[in-house]
Structure formats: structure tokens, C-alpha cells
Motif scaffolding. Structure first.
Motif, PDB file in Angstrom:
ATOM      1  N   THR A   1       0.852  -0.570  -0.057  1.00 57.25           N
ATOM      2  CA  THR A   1      -0.269   0.127  -0.264  1.00 57.25           C
ATOM      3  C   THR A   1       1.083   0.812  -0.209  1.00 57.25           C
ATOM      4  OG1 THR A   1      -0.848  -0.475   2.660  1.00 57.25           O
ATOM      5  CG2 THR A   1      -2.131  -0.233   0.993  1.00 57.25           C
ATOM      6  N   GLY A   2       0.224   1.771  -0.505  1.00 58.10           N
ATOM      7  CA  GLY A   2       0.870   3.672  -0.630  1.00 58.10           C
ATOM      8  C   GLY A   2      -0.081   4.484   0.082  1.00 58.10           C
ATOM      9  N   ARG A   3       0.161   5.536   0.006  1.00 55.00           N
ATOM     10  CA  ARG A   3      -1.119   7.153   0.464  1.00 55.00           C
ATOM     11  C   ARG A   3      -2.680   6.663   0.316  1.00 55.00           C
ATOM     12  NH1 ARG A   3      -1.394  11.553   2.907  1.00 55.00           N
ATOM     13  NH2 ARG A   3      -2.834  12.807   1.904  1.00 55.00           N
ATOM     14  N   SER A   4      -2.862   5.881  -1.177  1.00 54.20           N
ATOM     15  CA  SER A   4      -4.081   5.927  -2.013  1.00 54.20           C
ATOM     16  C   SER A   4      -3.887   4.985  -2.886  1.00 54.20           C
ATOM     17  CB  SER A   4      -4.850   7.512  -1.857  1.00 54.20           C
ATOM     18  OG  SER A   4      -4.198   7.733  -3.533  1.00 54.20           O
ATOM     19  N   SER A   5      -2.981   4.145  -3.008  1.00 56.58           N
ATOM     20  CA  SER A   5      -2.917   2.831  -4.027  1.00 56.58           C
ATOM     21  C   SER A   5      -2.152   1.644  -3.221  1.00 56.58           C
ATOM     22  CB  SER A   5      -1.829   3.471  -5.196  1.00 56.58           C
ATOM     23  OG  SER A   5      -0.745   3.632  -4.716  1.00 56.58           O
ATOM     24  N   MET A   6      -3.254   0.686  -4.072  1.00 57.70           N
ATOM     25  CA  MET A   6      -2.652  -0.351  -3.282  1.00 57.70           C
ATOM     26  C   MET A   6      -2.502  -1.562  -4.310  1.00 57.70           C
ATOM     27  SD  MET A   6      -6.684  -1.046  -1.470  1.00 57.70           S
ATOM     28  CE  MET A   6      -7.045   0.318  -2.642  1.00 57.70           C
ATOM     29  N   GLU A   7      -1.516  -2.155  -4.500  1.00 53.78           N
ATOM     30  CA  GLU A   7      -0.862  -3.208  -5.096  1.00 53.78           C
ATOM     31  C   GLU A   7      -1.710  -4.855  -4.696  1.00 53.78           C
ATOM     32  OE1 GLU A   7       2.965  -5.141  -7.696  1.00 53.78           O
ATOM     33  OE2 GLU A   7       2.207  -5.990  -6.032  1.00 53.78           O
ATOM     34  N   VAL A   8      -2.503  -5.126  -5.741  1.00 57.10           N
ATOM     35  CA  VAL A   8      -2.911  -6.493  -4.798  1.00 57.10           C
ATOM     36  C   VAL A   8      -2.250  -7.690  -6.158  1.00 57.10           C
ATOM     37  CG1 VAL A   8      -5.375  -7.493  -5.897  1.00 57.10           C
ATOM     38  CG2 VAL A   8      -5.481  -5.263  -5.109  1.00 57.10           C
ATOM     39  N   GLY A   9      -1.772  -8.890  -5.978  1.00 54.05           N
ATOM     40  CA  GLY A   9      -1.831  -9.934  -6.026  1.00 54.05           C
ATOM     41  C   GLY A   9      -2.943 -11.280  -6.708  1.00 54.05           C
ATOM     42  N   VAL A  10      -2.559 -11.099  -7.463  1.00 55.08           N
ATOM     43  CA  VAL A  10      -3.560 -12.496  -8.116  1.00 55.08           C
ATOM     44  C   VAL A  10      -3.334 -13.973  -8.902  1.00 55.08           C
ATOM     45  CG1 VAL A  10      -6.160 -12.429  -9.478  1.00 55.08           C
ATOM     46  CG2 VAL A  10      -5.390 -10.872  -8.519  1.00 55.08           C
ATOM     47  N   ARG A  11      -3.775 -14.982  -7.509  1.00 58.34           N
ATOM     48  CA  ARG A  11      -3.186 -15.666  -8.425  1.00 58.34           C
ATOM     49  C   ARG A  11      -3.945 -17.064  -9.077  1.00 58.34           C
ATOM     50  NH1 ARG A  11       0.785 -19.393  -5.206  1.00 58.34           N
ATOM     51  NH2 ARG A  11       1.863 -17.859  -5.814  1.00 58.34           N
ATOM     52  N   VAL A  12      -4.558 -17.155 -10.736  1.00 56.49           N
ATOM     53  CA  VAL A  12      -5.391 -17.750 -10.722  1.00 56.49           C
ATOM     54  C   VAL A  12      -5.344 -19.358 -10.966  1.00 56.49           C
ATOM     55  CG1 VAL A  12      -6.890 -18.220 -13.025  1.00 56.49           C
ATOM     56  CG2 VAL A  12      -6.203 -15.924 -12.417  1.00 56.49           C
ATOM     57  N   MET A  13      -5.734 -20.449 -10.676  1.00 54.97           N
ATOM     58  CA  MET A  13      -6.361 -21.947 -10.102  1.00 54.97           C
ATOM     59  C   MET A  13      -7.216 -22.436 -11.252  1.00 54.97           C
ATOM     60  SD  MET A  13      -3.488 -21.752  -7.862  1.00 54.97           S
ATOM     61  CE  MET A  13      -3.021 -23.173  -7.753  1.00 54.97           C
ATOM     62  N   ALA A  14      -7.086 -23.571 -11.757  1.00 58.13           N
ATOM     63  CA  ALA A  14      -8.532 -23.656 -11.523  1.00 58.13           C
ATOM     64  C   ALA A  14      -8.122 -25.603 -11.622  1.00 58.13           C
ATOM     65  CB  ALA A  14      -8.416 -23.548 -13.870  1.00 58.13           C
ATOM     66  N   GLU A  15      -9.200 -26.203 -12.070  1.00 60.94           N
ATOM     67  CA  GLU A  15      -8.968 -27.572 -11.542  1.00 60.94           C
ATOM     68  C   GLU A  15     -10.910 -27.889 -12.158  1.00 60.94           C
ATOM     69  OE1 GLU A  15     -10.331 -29.189  -6.936  1.00 60.94           O
ATOM     70  OE2 GLU A  15     -10.952 -26.424  -7.373  1.00 60.94           O
ATOM     71  N   ARG A  16     -10.980 -29.107 -12.642  1.00 60.28           N
ATOM     72  CA  ARG A  16     -11.670 -30.280 -13.488  1.00 60.28           C
ATOM     73  C   ARG A  16     -12.840 -30.407 -11.843  1.00 60.28           C
ATOM     74  NH1 ARG A  16     -13.150 -28.825 -18.195  1.00 60.28           N
ATOM     75  NH2 ARG A  16     -13.933 -30.671 -18.460  1.00 60.28           N
ATOM     76  N   TRP A  17     -13.748 -29.671 -12.697  1.00 59.90           N
ATOM     77  CA  TRP A  17     -15.378 -29.362 -11.637  1.00 59.90           C
ATOM     78  C   TRP A  17     -15.594 -31.411 -11.343  1.00 59.90           C
ATOM     79  CZ3 TRP A  17     -20.129 -32.313 -13.077  1.00 59.90           C
ATOM     80  CH2 TRP A  17     -19.917 -32.686 -13.818  1.00 59.90           C
ATOM     81  N   ASN A  18     -15.369 -32.077 -12.431  1.00 56.33           N
ATOM     82  CA  ASN A  18     -15.692 -33.375 -11.827  1.00 56.33           C
ATOM     83  C   ASN A  18     -14.743 -34.423 -11.033  1.00 56.33           C
ATOM     84  OD1 ASN A  18     -14.562 -33.504 -14.269  1.00 56.33           O
ATOM     85  ND2 ASN A  18     -16.522 -34.946 -15.241  1.00 56.33           N
ATOM     86  N   GLU A  19     -13.411 -33.840 -11.129  1.00 56.24           N
ATOM     87  CA  GLU A  19     -12.181 -34.512 -10.918  1.00 56.24           C
ATOM     88  C   GLU A  19     -12.145 -34.291  -9.724  1.00 56.24           C
ATOM     89  OE1 GLU A  19      -9.359 -34.437 -14.101  1.00 56.24           O
ATOM     90  OE2 GLU A  19     -10.572 -35.471 -14.857  1.00 56.24           O
ATOM     91  N   SER A  20     -10.760 -34.919  -8.809  1.00 57.26           N
ATOM     92  CA  SER A  20     -10.229 -34.609  -7.799  1.00 57.26           C
ATOM     93  C   SER A  20      -9.201 -34.134  -7.367  1.00 57.26           C
ATOM     94  CB  SER A  20     -10.720 -36.116  -6.671  1.00 57.26           C
ATOM     95  OG  SER A  20     -10.579 -36.931  -6.432  1.00 57.26           O
ATOM     96  N   THR A  21      -8.222 -34.095  -9.102  1.00 51.89           N
ATOM     97  CA  THR A  21      -7.377 -33.327  -8.799  1.00 51.89           C
ATOM     98  C   THR A  21      -6.806 -32.482  -7.941  1.00 51.89           C
ATOM     99  OG1 THR A  21      -7.820 -33.226 -11.147  1.00 51.89           O
ATOM    100  CG2 THR A  21      -6.790 -35.606 -10.918  1.00 51.89           C
ATOM    101  N   PRO A  22      -5.754 -32.005  -7.885  1.00 56.78           N
ATOM    102  CA  PRO A  22      -5.591 -30.821  -7.207  1.00 56.78           C
ATOM    103  C   PRO A  22      -5.905 -29.224  -8.541  1.00 56.78           C
ATOM    104  CG  PRO A  22      -3.611 -32.686  -7.035  1.00 56.78           C
ATOM    105  CD  PRO A  22      -4.876 -33.064  -7.584  1.00 56.78           C
ATOM    106  N   ALA A  23      -6.298 -27.995  -8.093  1.00 52.12           N
ATOM    107  CA  ALA A  23      -5.920 -27.396  -8.787  1.00 52.12           C
ATOM    108  C   ALA A  23      -4.235 -27.092  -8.630  1.00 52.12           C
ATOM    109  CB  ALA A  23      -6.847 -25.679  -8.601  1.00 52.12           C
ATOM    110  N   GLN A  24      -4.510 -26.847 -11.018  1.00 53.62           N
ATOM    111  CA  GLN A  24      -3.194 -26.270 -11.008  1.00 53.62           C
ATOM    112  C   GLN A  24      -3.228 -24.635 -10.867  1.00 53.62           C
ATOM    113  OE1 GLN A  24      -2.429 -28.756 -14.063  1.00 53.62           O
ATOM    114  NE2 GLN A  24      -2.539 -26.228 -15.826  1.00 53.62           N
TER     115      GLN A  24
END
Length: 182
Positions: free
Chosen positions: A93-116
Motif C-alpha cells: 500500500t501507498g498513500r491512496s494506492s494498493m497493489e493486489v496480487g492475484v493467482r488464478v487456479m483451475a481444476e476439473r469440476w468432476n475430478e478430485s485432482t488438485p487445482a493447478q
């Protein structure tokens, strides 16, 4: 470089990284596809901006607008039927600004494998008041070693953003002074 904020600035308390961290999850459907049959990058970018905006609003305690998006990286294609998790947190954070880090993960809806991990991005948000003017934000207090690393890396990215902006402005001024119209 400072490792992390140490004190309360004015009447705005310091907030821990975990106070505004969030995950947005969405299942991808046929409406989200591009011409190649995978999920359109713009759909992922919207989810990234939505999650980052929620985090920025939570951290700042009010409205925040996207100022820039840095380093949006797509690592793997996302497919119809993938359950996408967009994880976001305030890194710096700065005075009025913020850096937001984002990580996008995906997994198959019908499998039990971990998200990548399929993508990541850094966004800068500016907190604004009801008139759209910048307003102060709480400083973020990194809690873990990973948070501290992200805070330090965010400071480096900020330095690079400001230097790039300055260099471009100087180049444009120089070209204008030389009578070169772009």
C-alpha cells in the motif's frame, strides 16, 4: 527498502494481509469460450479484476478503482467445465494506492485432482471518495514470510512503473520539443 509498515499513520490503522484476502470461484461454461474452444482470456481478466477489486475495497474500507494491470500471465489454457479459483490479496500500500496480487487456479469440476495455477496478475487500485478523489488507505502489514516477500517485490514493481512512466513522459516531451508529431 522497508520490510513492512511499523506504525499507525494518522487515524488510519494498519491492517494485516489476511484482513482482505479473498477467493472468487467460478465454473467455466460454453458462454466463456473463444474461437479455439478454450476460455477467453478476457473472461479470466474480468474475474481477476473482480477479485482484486473486492480485495481493494475491503482493505481500503470503501470504493477503489483499477488504475493499472501489470503482468497478466496466462500459464495454461482454461477449459469449459473447469472450476476457476481466483485468489487475491493486497501486497503493498501507498498513500491512496494498493497493489493486489492475484493467482488464478483451475481444476476439473468432476475430478478430485488438485487445482493447478493457470495465471497470475498484479493490479494497482486507487481508493477514491464519493467525489472520485484519492483517499488514504490503511497500510498493509505482511504477516508471513511469503507476504513479506510479496511486499518487497511490490515495491520493486512500483519503482519500475514510476520509472517507466517518467521515461515515457520525458521522451514525449523531447519529441515535442524537436517538433516531431506522433
Amino acid at each position: 527498502m522497508t520490510d513492512q509498515p511499523q506504525s499507525v499513520e494518522g487515524d488510519i490503522p494498519v491492517k494485516p494481509t489476511s484482513a482482505s484476502r479473498t477467493t472468487l470461484s467460478h465454473i467455466m461454461t460454453g458462454n466463456d469460450t473463444n474461437l479455439l474452444g478454450t476460455v477467453h482470456g478476457g473472461v479470466i481478466m474480468k474475474l481477476v479484476d473482480d477479485a482484486a477489486g473486492a480485495v481493494a475495497g475491503r482493505h481500503s474500507g470503501g470504493p477503489a478503482v483499477t488504475a493499472s494491470m501489470d503482468e497478466m500471465v496466462f500459464l495454461e489454457p482454461v477449459r469449459v467445465g473447469d472450476l476457476v479459483h481466483v485468489r487475491a490479496q493486497v501486497n503493498w500500500t501507498g498513500r491512496s494506492s494498493m497493489e493486489v496480487g492475484v493467482r488464478v487456479m483451475a481444476e476439473r469440476w468432476n475430478e478430485s485432482t488438485p487445482a493447478q495455477q493457470v495465471g497470475s496478475a498484479y493490479l494497482v487500485f486507487a481508493a477514491v471518495d464519493e467525489d472520485g478523489k484519492p483517499r488514504r488507505v490503511p497500510q498493509v502489514a505482511p504477516e508471513t514470510e511469503r507476504d513479506k516477500r510479496r511486499y518487497q517485490e511490490a515495491q520493486i514493481r512500483r519503482t519500475h512503473r514510476l520509472a517507466r512512466r517518467r521515461a515515457i513522459k520525458e521522451l514525449r516531451e523531447q519529441r515535442a520539443a524537436e517538433g516531431i508529431d506522433d
